[in-house]
Design a protein around this motif. Structure first.
Motif, PDB file in Angstrom:
ATOM      1  N   ILE A 201       0.921  -1.254   0.108  1.00  0.00           N
ATOM      2  CA  ILE A 201      -0.077   0.038   0.222  1.00  0.00           C
ATOM      3  C   ILE A 201       0.986   1.258  -0.002  1.00  0.00           C
ATOM      4  O   ILE A 201       0.883   2.215  -0.731  1.00  0.00           O
ATOM      5  N   PHE A 202       1.732   1.228   0.722  1.00  0.00           N
ATOM      6  CA  PHE A 202       2.719   2.231   0.917  1.00  0.00           C
ATOM      7  C   PHE A 202       3.947   1.914   1.577  1.00  0.00           C
ATOM      8  O   PHE A 202       4.006   1.093   2.508  1.00  0.00           O
ATOM      9  N   GLU A 213      -2.055  11.605   5.520  1.00  0.00           N
ATOM     10  CA  GLU A 213      -2.365  10.989   4.187  1.00  0.00           C
ATOM     11  C   GLU A 213      -2.182   9.434   4.328  1.00  0.00           C
ATOM     12  O   GLU A 213      -2.872   8.515   3.907  1.00  0.00           O
ATOM     13  N   GLU A 214      -0.913   9.127   5.205  1.00  0.00           N
ATOM     14  CA  GLU A 214      -0.478   7.659   5.015  1.00  0.00           C
ATOM     15  C   GLU A 214      -1.734   6.931   6.077  1.00  0.00           C
ATOM     16  O   GLU A 214      -2.155   5.797   5.821  1.00  0.00           O
ATOM     17  N   ASN A 216      -4.599   7.560   6.574  1.00  0.00           N
ATOM     18  CA  ASN A 216      -6.068   7.494   5.677  1.00  0.00           C
ATOM     19  C   ASN A 216      -5.935   6.245   4.644  1.00  0.00           C
ATOM     20  O   ASN A 216      -6.999   5.763   4.392  1.00  0.00           O
ATOM     21  N   LYS A 217      -4.643   5.809   4.308  1.00  0.00           N
ATOM     22  CA  LYS A 217      -4.570   4.810   3.371  1.00  0.00           C
ATOM     23  C   LYS A 217      -4.793   3.505   4.061  1.00  0.00           C
ATOM     24  O   LYS A 217      -4.937   2.695   3.316  1.00  0.00           O
ATOM     25  N   LYS A 219      -5.995   0.342   6.247  1.00  0.00           N
ATOM     26  CA  LYS A 219      -7.385  -0.335   6.420  1.00  0.00           C
ATOM     27  C   LYS A 219      -7.211  -1.340   7.466  1.00  0.00           C
ATOM     28  O   LYS A 219      -6.023  -1.936   7.453  1.00  0.00           O
ATOM     29  N   ASP A 222      -4.871  -4.569   7.519  1.00  0.00           N
ATOM     30  CA  ASP A 222      -3.475  -4.431   6.775  1.00  0.00           C
ATOM     31  C   ASP A 222      -2.342  -5.148   7.780  1.00  0.00           C
ATOM     32  O   ASP A 222      -2.375  -5.054   8.970  1.00  0.00           O
ATOM     33  N   ARG A 280      -1.294  -5.114   2.165  1.00  0.00           N
ATOM     34  CA  ARG A 280      -2.744  -5.527   2.285  1.00  0.00           C
ATOM     35  C   ARG A 280      -2.823  -7.049   1.730  1.00  0.00           C
ATOM     36  O   ARG A 280      -2.223  -7.147   0.601  1.00  0.00           O
TER      37      ARG A 280
END
Length: 284
Positions: A201-202, A213-214, A216-217, A219, A222, A280
């Motif tokens: 994901i990142f 921002e991270e 919020n990515k 879930k 994960d 993920r």
């Protein structure tokens, strides 16, 4: 003149001592006047009745002692480090009552009745948040995996261990949670094999807090990976993200037993460790 000053000094000293004794009678046992802090916990009670689990975590680098009773003279069960979290025992709370000590579960210990023991930490030292324990995730397997893992809070960390009750390591714990939820992730559990069954994901730079921002990515469900030596080395630790900046893991980095180690809950950033990789599981 000297005699008068001396007598006045003695009188003032006696008055100060009497006042100090009076003030002390209003301070709860084990709490000094300088550190007394109390508050009602009505919101925690309401949330628990709605099926939410209330967590208390240490937001600072100053360790927070966990005591057997509401006194620093009682047995100390451990010290919560930065990012360490425990579950609040909301059954011990009453509406509109002010508390100077927060009751929390010691999942690795039993009381005289064979139930999870309750310990205490001073109010004002921890921050509170809650998660929906009725449904951590809308994904059935992820929800069941987290609920399964939460049942084993307190299990000690053992490198290479695969027992959810006697001892387990980080990758074994993640693998077992999903296996018991109906999804077998790999034939054997290691951070390498768990990386192989998930998509990136990142990637996060070490030594820096996660950005909004991270976060919020991310879930629920994960897999979060950490470097072996905090800010260097290969991937050496993995946990399951459970929401609101919290993760469920089997930790052996800062201790092997609860609440700082073993199967426990921590902030995504804890101690000196920064999450470096969020992945993920493929299919989720």
């Amino acid at each position: 003149m000297t005699e008068r000053v001396t007598k006045r000094g003695i009188r003032d000293f006696i008055l100060i001592c009497i006042l100090a004794m009076l003030v002390g009678t209003f301070v709860p046992v084990g709490v000094s006047a300088a550190t007394t802090y109390s508050r009602t916990l009505n919101s925690c009670i309401v949330k628990a009745k709605k099926g939410r689990i209330v967590l208390a975590y240490n937001p600072s680098q100053t360790g927070v002692p966990v005591y057997a009773r509401t006194s620093p003279k009682s047995q100390q069960y451990g010290v919560l480090g930065f990012g360490d979290a425990v579950v609040v025992n909301t059954k011990k709370l009453k509406m509109n009552k002010k508390y100077a000590w927060l009751p929390v579960y010691m999942d690795n210990l039993k009381d005289a009745k064979g139930k999870k023991a309750t310990a205490y930490v001073r109010m004002g030292q921890l921050k509170l948040l809650s998660l929906n324990a009725k449904k951590y995730s809308s994904n059935r397997i992820i929800d069941k995996a987290i609920k399964t893992g939460m049942k084993y809070l307190g299990t000690p960390f053992i490198l290479g261990g695969l027992s959810m009750t006697d001892g387990i390591d980080c990758s074994g714990f993640v693998g077992k949670c999903f296996q018991m939820a109906g999804r077998n992730l790999a034939s054997w559990y290691h951070t390498i094999t768990l990386e192989g069954v998930s998509r990136q994901i990142f990637w996060h730079n070490t030594n820096t807090p996660l950005t909004k921002e991270e976060l919020n990515k991310m879930k629920v469900g994960d897999l979060l990976f950490y470097l072996d030596k905090d800010t260097s080395g290969a991937i050496g630790h993995v946990g399951i993200y459970i929401g609101k900046g919290m993760m469920l893991n089997a930790s052996g980095h800062y201790g092997y037993v609860y609440p700082t180690g073993g199967v426990c809950i921590k902030r995504v950033q804890y101690g000196q460790r920064y999450m470096v990789l969020c992945k993920r599981i493929i299919g989720f």
